[in-house]
Design an enzyme around this catalytic site. Structure first.
Site, mmCIF file in Angstrom:
data_model
loop_
_atom_site.group_PDB
_atom_site.id
_atom_site.type_symbol
_atom_site.label_atom_id
_atom_site.label_comp_id
_atom_site.label_asym_id
_atom_site.label_seq_id
_atom_site.Cartn_x
_atom_site.Cartn_y
_atom_site.Cartn_z
ATOM 1 C CG ASP A 6 -0.941 0.074 8.149
ATOM 2 O OD1 ASP A 6 -1.777 0.956 8.423
ATOM 3 O OD2 ASP A 6 0.268 0.311 7.959
ATOM 4 C CE LYS B 162 0.859 1.314 4.457
ATOM 5 N NZ LYS B 162 1.600 2.548 4.818
#
Length: 299
Positions: A137, A10
């Site tokens: 996350d 990401k």
């Protein structure tokens, strides 16, 4: 029996950070975009839990029960009254300790793979709940695409993306600890009034329209000053990418990977080549997003 799951890296196109909470965490407005750099986690039935890893910088990955993949297997097993006796093999391609959620990706990948291998039939909500327990996350690594993360980043709202965004990532020679970067953020902000984190309307609009120039004008990372304070050489990498023609440059998450948004794949190749030649980073990768979240490849 084995199952393999592919999980994306990401980039944070916005990371707005609030003041430290009483529990030590920070409220965030964290706009995640999954990009096409992937780890693959293969889970195989075994006599005991063990972890192996191969790929770039694999020697930096812990192979004990502190590994997020191992923790994910244990968490799912405990919820379903079984023993986590699996061999977890991580084929690493996401940078290690690079601010691109490689460890979180491995946790999400192991969780989905174990669910498939064991036939536990966990609901999406249960998987996301376990992800949130593992780390801020990890839920996004499961979901992929683009999302706004609030709370400490674990509460996700999917976001519309109207096109493909092209990126260049420069990996630094060294790592940064996420907790250390947040501590430095707190130190740098001591005595100042830190606003509540909110997502930028301009940034969300740029994502929805698929407009790289508008997105470049709106990206931000409140952790960047702290990362640069701890790792000053990153400023040279950021400058080299801008000079090479990137639309914008920023530290990815808590760093030390730096991210460069470009117009298209041709621009990505040019910026990547100039960054490699600049001598300001260890290695360079290109990728585009959004990318899908954790996906079962076979089993």
């Amino acid at each position: 029996m084995s199952v393999t799951v592919r999980v994306p890296a990401k980039v944070n196109v916005q990371l707005a950070v609030g003041a430290a909470r009483p529990d030590g965490y920070h409220d965030l407005a964290n706009v995640f975009l999954a990009v096409g750099l992937y780890d693959e986690v293969t889970v195989t039935e075994a006599d005991a839990l063990r972890v192996t890893c191969a790929g770039p910088d694999a020697h930096q990955v812990p192979l004990d029960r502190t590994n997020l993949a191992a923790r994910a297997a244990v968490a799912l097993a405990e919820r379903h009254g079984r023993s986590p006796d699996v061999h977890l093999h991580i084929a690493k391609d996401i940078p290690v300790a690079g601010g691109m959620a490689g460890g979180s990706a491995d946790g999400a990948g192991a969780l989905l793979a174990c669910d498939a291998l064991w036939g536990t039939g966990a609901s999406r909500d249960e998987l996301l709940d376990i992800c949130a327990e593992l780390g801020s996350d990890v839920p996004f690594s499961l979901v992929g695409g683009a999302a706004l993360g609030t709370g400490r980043g674990e509460k996700l709202t999917p976001l519309e993306v109207g096109g493909t965004f092209h990126w260049v990532f420069a990996m630094a020679d060294g790592g940064l600890s996420t907790p250390a970067v947040f501590r430095e953020f707190d130190r740098l902000g001591e005595g100042t009034d830190i606003p509540e984190p909110v997502a930028s309307p301009d940034l969300l609009d740029a994502l929805a329209k698929g407009d790289p120039e508008a997105l470049a004008a709106a990206v931000s990372n409140d952790l960047q000053p702290a990362a640069l304070s701890l790792f000053p050489a990153l400023a040279d990498t950021l400058a080299a990418g801008r000079a090479a023609g990137a639309l914008t440059a920023l530290v990815s998450g808590s760093g030390p990977t730096t991210a460069f948004l470009v117009r298209d794949a041709e621009s990505a190749a040019k910026v990547a080549a100039e960054l490699r030649a600049s001598g300001t980073c260890r290695t360079v990768r290109t990728a585009s997003g959004p990318a899908p979240g954790a996906t079962v490849l076979g089993g």
